[in-house]
Design an enzyme around this catalytic site. Sequence first.
Site, PDB file in Angstrom:
ATOM      1  N   THR A 103       0.800  -1.231   0.000  1.00 17.65           N
ATOM      2  CA  THR A 103       0.000   0.000   0.000  1.00 17.65           C
ATOM      3  C   THR A 103       0.828   1.274   0.000  1.00 17.65           C
ATOM      4  O   THR A 103       1.935   1.310   0.553  1.00 17.65           O
ATOM      5  CB  THR A 103      -0.914   0.018   1.255  1.00 17.65           C
ATOM      6  N   GLU A 109       0.252   3.624   1.861  1.00 19.56           N
ATOM      7  CA  GLU A 109       0.407   4.029   3.267  1.00 19.56           C
ATOM      8  C   GLU A 109       1.833   3.787   3.756  1.00 19.56           C
ATOM      9  O   GLU A 109       2.268   4.386   4.735  1.00 19.56           O
ATOM     10  CB  GLU A 109      -0.564   3.251   4.156  1.00 19.56           C
ATOM     11  N   TYR A 139      -1.414   0.189  11.083  1.00 24.06           N
ATOM     12  CA  TYR A 139      -1.723  -0.495   9.810  1.00 24.06           C
ATOM     13  C   TYR A 139      -0.527  -0.440   8.877  1.00 24.06           C
ATOM     14  O   TYR A 139      -0.108  -1.453   8.311  1.00 24.06           O
ATOM     15  CB  TYR A 139      -2.939   0.186   9.160  1.00 24.06           C
ATOM     16  N   LYS A 178       1.799  -3.435   7.380  1.00 27.40           N
ATOM     17  CA  LYS A 178       1.950  -3.647   5.934  1.00 27.40           C
ATOM     18  C   LYS A 178       3.424  -3.549   5.520  1.00 27.40           C
ATOM     19  O   LYS A 178       3.834  -4.180   4.539  1.00 27.40           O
ATOM     20  CB  LYS A 178       1.102  -2.633   5.162  1.00 27.40           C
TER      21      LYS A 178
HETATM   22  P1  NAP Z   1     -11.577  -4.572   2.350  1.00 25.70           P
HETATM   23  O1  NAP Z   1     -12.747  -4.245   1.503  1.00 25.70           O
HETATM   24  O2  NAP Z   1     -11.524  -4.053   3.749  1.00 25.70           O
HETATM   25  O3  NAP Z   1     -11.447  -6.171   2.400  1.00 25.70           O
HETATM   26  C1  NAP Z   1     -10.640  -6.807   3.352  1.00 25.70           C
HETATM   27  C2  NAP Z   1     -10.930  -8.296   3.341  1.00 25.70           C
HETATM   28  O4  NAP Z   1     -10.144  -8.920   4.383  1.00 25.70           O
HETATM   29  C3  NAP Z   1     -12.394  -8.660   3.640  1.00 25.70           C
HETATM   30  O5  NAP Z   1     -12.747  -9.768   2.865  1.00 25.70           O
HETATM   31  C4  NAP Z   1     -12.343  -9.039   5.113  1.00 25.70           C
HETATM   32  O6  NAP Z   1     -13.379  -9.904   5.500  1.00 25.70           O
HETATM   33  C5  NAP Z   1     -11.006  -9.749   5.164  1.00 25.70           C
HETATM   34  N1  NAP Z   1     -10.482  -9.862   6.516  1.00 25.70           N
HETATM   35  C6  NAP Z   1     -10.294  -8.866   7.419  1.00 25.70           C
HETATM   36  N2  NAP Z   1      -9.782  -9.361   8.568  1.00 25.70           N
HETATM   37  C7  NAP Z   1      -9.635 -10.695   8.385  1.00 25.70           C
HETATM   38  C8  NAP Z   1      -9.180 -11.755   9.196  1.00 25.70           C
HETATM   39  N3  NAP Z   1      -8.754 -11.530  10.455  1.00 25.70           N
HETATM   40  N4  NAP Z   1      -9.171 -13.011   8.691  1.00 25.70           N
HETATM   41  C9  NAP Z   1      -9.606 -13.237   7.445  1.00 25.70           C
HETATM   42  N5  NAP Z   1     -10.067 -12.289   6.612  1.00 25.70           N
HETATM   43  C10 NAP Z   1     -10.083 -11.020   7.075  1.00 25.70           C
HETATM   44  O7  NAP Z   1     -10.228  -4.094   1.664  1.00 25.70           O
HETATM   45  P2  NAP Z   1      -9.924  -3.762   0.112  1.00 25.70           P
HETATM   46  O8  NAP Z   1     -10.125  -2.307  -0.106  1.00 25.70           O
HETATM   47  O9  NAP Z   1     -10.599  -4.753  -0.744  1.00 25.70           O
HETATM   48  O10 NAP Z   1      -8.347  -3.977   0.069  1.00 25.70           O
HETATM   49  C11 NAP Z   1      -7.781  -5.258  -0.225  1.00 25.70           C
HETATM   50  C12 NAP Z   1      -6.359  -5.299   0.285  1.00 25.70           C
HETATM   51  O11 NAP Z   1      -5.587  -4.285  -0.352  1.00 25.70           O
HETATM   52  C13 NAP Z   1      -6.204  -5.048   1.784  1.00 25.70           C
HETATM   53  O12 NAP Z   1      -5.131  -5.851   2.237  1.00 25.70           O
HETATM   54  C14 NAP Z   1      -5.835  -3.583   1.869  1.00 25.70           C
HETATM   55  O13 NAP Z   1      -5.090  -3.336   3.051  1.00 25.70           O
HETATM   56  C15 NAP Z   1      -4.995  -3.425   0.618  1.00 25.70           C
HETATM   57  N6  NAP Z   1      -4.984  -2.110  -0.004  1.00 25.70           N
HETATM   58  C16 NAP Z   1      -6.163  -1.475  -0.299  1.00 25.70           C
HETATM   59  C17 NAP Z   1      -6.131  -0.258  -0.941  1.00 25.70           C
HETATM   60  C18 NAP Z   1      -7.407   0.465  -1.301  1.00 25.70           C
HETATM   61  O14 NAP Z   1      -7.325   1.679  -1.584  1.00 25.70           O
HETATM   62  N7  NAP Z   1      -8.550  -0.216  -1.353  1.00 25.70           N
HETATM   63  C19 NAP Z   1      -4.907   0.331  -1.298  1.00 25.70           C
HETATM   64  C20 NAP Z   1      -3.724  -0.362  -0.996  1.00 25.70           C
HETATM   65  C21 NAP Z   1      -3.774  -1.588  -0.365  1.00 25.70           C
HETATM   66  P3  NAP Z   1     -14.852  -9.341   5.940  1.00 25.70           P
HETATM   67  O15 NAP Z   1     -15.582  -9.098   4.656  1.00 25.70           O
HETATM   68  O16 NAP Z   1     -15.388 -10.449   6.732  1.00 25.70           O
HETATM   69  O17 NAP Z   1     -14.611  -8.091   6.722  1.00 25.70           O
HETATM   70  N1  GDD Z   2     -12.350   7.193   6.760  1.00 32.04           N
HETATM   71  C1  GDD Z   2     -12.462   8.511   6.972  1.00 32.04           C
HETATM   72  N2  GDD Z   2     -13.596   8.999   7.541  1.00 32.04           N
HETATM   73  N3  GDD Z   2     -11.444   9.301   6.573  1.00 32.04           N
HETATM   74  C2  GDD Z   2     -11.588  10.637   6.771  1.00 32.04           C
HETATM   75  C3  GDD Z   2     -12.719  11.195   7.354  1.00 32.04           C
HETATM   76  C4  GDD Z   2     -13.776  10.351   7.775  1.00 32.04           C
HETATM   77  O1  GDD Z   2     -14.796  10.760   8.284  1.00 32.04           O
HETATM   78  N4  GDD Z   2     -12.538  12.527   7.382  1.00 32.04           N
HETATM   79  C5  GDD Z   2     -11.350  12.793   6.857  1.00 32.04           C
HETATM   80  N5  GDD Z   2     -10.755  11.635   6.479  1.00 32.04           N
HETATM   81  C6  GDD Z   2      -9.413  11.507   5.891  1.00 32.04           C
HETATM   82  C7  GDD Z   2      -8.491  10.567   6.633  1.00 32.04           C
HETATM   83  O2  GDD Z   2      -7.959  11.196   7.791  1.00 32.04           O
HETATM   84  C8  GDD Z   2      -7.456  10.292   5.540  1.00 32.04           C
HETATM   85  O3  GDD Z   2      -6.512  11.328   5.493  1.00 32.04           O
HETATM   86  C9  GDD Z   2      -8.281  10.349   4.238  1.00 32.04           C
HETATM   87  O4  GDD Z   2      -9.541  10.926   4.601  1.00 32.04           O
HETATM   88  C10 GDD Z   2      -8.529   9.001   3.577  1.00 32.04           C
HETATM   89  O5  GDD Z   2      -9.034   8.112   4.552  1.00 32.04           O
HETATM   90  P1  GDD Z   2      -9.627   6.677   4.146  1.00 32.04           P
HETATM   91  O6  GDD Z   2     -10.650   6.825   3.083  1.00 32.04           O
HETATM   92  O7  GDD Z   2     -10.019   6.000   5.410  1.00 32.04           O
HETATM   93  O8  GDD Z   2      -8.397   5.966   3.437  1.00 32.04           O
HETATM   94  P2  GDD Z   2      -6.843   5.851   3.804  1.00 32.04           P
HETATM   95  O9  GDD Z   2      -6.099   6.674   2.797  1.00 32.04           O
HETATM   96  O10 GDD Z   2      -6.607   6.125   5.238  1.00 32.04           O
HETATM   97  O11 GDD Z   2      -6.568   4.290   3.588  1.00 32.04           O
HETATM   98  C11 GDD Z   2      -7.029   3.612   2.411  1.00 32.04           C
HETATM   99  O12 GDD Z   2      -6.046   3.689   1.401  1.00 32.04           O
HETATM  100  C12 GDD Z   2      -4.792   3.048   1.705  1.00 32.04           C
HETATM  101  C13 GDD Z   2      -3.863   3.271   0.510  1.00 32.04           C
HETATM  102  O13 GDD Z   2      -3.282   4.537   0.593  1.00 32.04           O
HETATM  103  C14 GDD Z   2      -7.321   2.151   2.806  1.00 32.04           C
HETATM  104  O14 GDD Z   2      -7.935   1.506   1.721  1.00 32.04           O
HETATM  105  C15 GDD Z   2      -6.051   1.397   3.148  1.00 32.04           C
HETATM  106  O15 GDD Z   2      -6.345   0.008   3.313  1.00 32.04           O
HETATM  107  C16 GDD Z   2      -5.059   1.572   1.966  1.00 32.04           C
HETATM  108  O16 GDD Z   2      -3.855   0.903   2.265  1.00 32.04           O
END
Ligand code: NAP
Ligand code: GDD
Length: 351
Positions: A126, A128, A150, A154
């Site tokens: 990620t 992050e 987190y 990662k």
């Molecule tokens: P998500 O929607 O939160 O999905 C996470 C998945 O992990 C869900 O299926 C969840 O199951 C499962 N899970 C959580 N805790 C678990 C546990 N203890 N044991 C087994 N399964 C578990 O996340 P996503 O956005 O699809 O992201 C997929 C991956 O990419 C994650 O590893 C995330 O950190 C990474 N990532 C995401 C982004 C982004 O912007 N989306 C960017 C960079 C990296 P439940 O459905 O039961 O909760």
């Molecule tokens: N969630 C959330 N809720 N974020 C808020 C809010 C709120 O009410 N208000 C402001 N934010 C700001 C957070 O402080 C952060 O700076 C930004 O919005 C984005 O927050 P999220 O949407 O929760 O995403 P993230 O960037 O922290 O993390 C996501 O992206 C990562 C990749 O850069 C997640 O998908 C991570 O799993 C992933 O690794």
Amino acid sequence: MHKKALITGITGQDGSYLAQFLLNKGYKVYGTYRRLSSPNFWRLQYLNIFDKVELIPAELSDSASLFEAIRISSPDEIYNLAAQSFVGASFEQPINTTDVSGVATTRILEIIRQINPKIKFYQASTSELYGGIYDHKQNEEVPFHPRSPYAAAKLYSYWTTRIYRDAYGLFAANGILFNHESPLRGLEFVTRKITNAVAKIHLGFSKNITLGNINAQRDWGFALDYVESMWMILQQDKPQDFVIATGQMHSIEELLDIAFKLVNLDYKKHIVIDKKFFRPLEVHKLCGDSSKAKKVLGWVPKVAFKQLVEIMVKEDIKRWEGWQKGERFPWDAINYPDERKTLSRYISIDD
Ligand code: NAP
Ligand code: GDD
């Protein structure tokens, strides 16, 4: 012979889109899900692929269940997408996050090493990881500086993936993905929180949205584009790590402006700022440079920011309108509590 893939976290945003993508490529798709009292299959049902995938219960903290998932599926490729993926929650549950988003990656790699080192392994790394450093666009050479439990977990997963690649010759690769969103994004994340709120305010179900730091900036892309890159990374001749990003950065205020304007509203009249949504440590800016992915994989993002916001707002409006008319379909928002009702998550150092 069909190729076989195992996706950990198939019930999540990326897991369900990746499952759909791999099914379209002719793969036999297995996925792990968590044993919860009320299982969470709405995304697989929404995409109409629930009956097309094989589901195996597995918990990231339980090596035995991960071993069973890999033994039963006997995959060619594993996509490790499961994680505690919400940065905010990692401050509330740092130990659990460290275990499931960090240590669990070694559990899986160790099983691969012991039972079939030919399995290709994708790790969901990620942006992050970059956290506190923003001098210029972040590529594969920029040093990491995690700013949350987190991100630290990662970082561990990123390195254990490289270590198993270098030490044991596994095909193990990191996709360093920047934020990617979609109508299947979880409601905790800021993009979907906003698009769902815009739909509710537009239709008169709600008046305001409560947010934290709206000055933060992110590089937001479309999840469907991003899952394709995961597959591409595992089709290379040798395992390598790639940054996947759009290269464009926007603030949450810009996102609010675009989303509310789509329904002819001024976001400034509908937002409330609440300290409980601020994080103890913030990541202020993330913006990626995915030139390596373009050159080596031929990957480029197809959906731009404005279009992404429009896709999400329209879909959320369609769902609430359908619900109003009595339509019933798999969906998360209807069961989601108003966040103002939940108690404070963590104390900011400023409090
Ligand atoms: P998500 O929607 O939160 O999905 C996470 C998945 O992990 C869900 O299926 C969840 O199951 C499962 N899970 C959580 N805790 C678990 C546990 N203890 N044991 C087994 N399964 C578990 O996340 P996503 O956005 O699809 O992201 C997929 C991956 O990419 C994650 O590893 C995330 O950190 C990474 N990532 C995401 C982004 C982004 O912007 N989306 C960017 C960079 C990296 P439940 O459905 O039961 O909760
Ligand atoms: N969630 C959330 N809720 N974020 C808020 C809010 C709120 O009410 N208000 C402001 N934010 C700001 C957070 O402080 C952060 O700076 C930004 O919005 C984005 O927050 P999220 O949407 O929760 O995403 P993230 O960037 O922290 O993390 C996501 O992206 C990562 C990749 O850069 C997640 O998908 C991570 O799993 C992933 O690794």
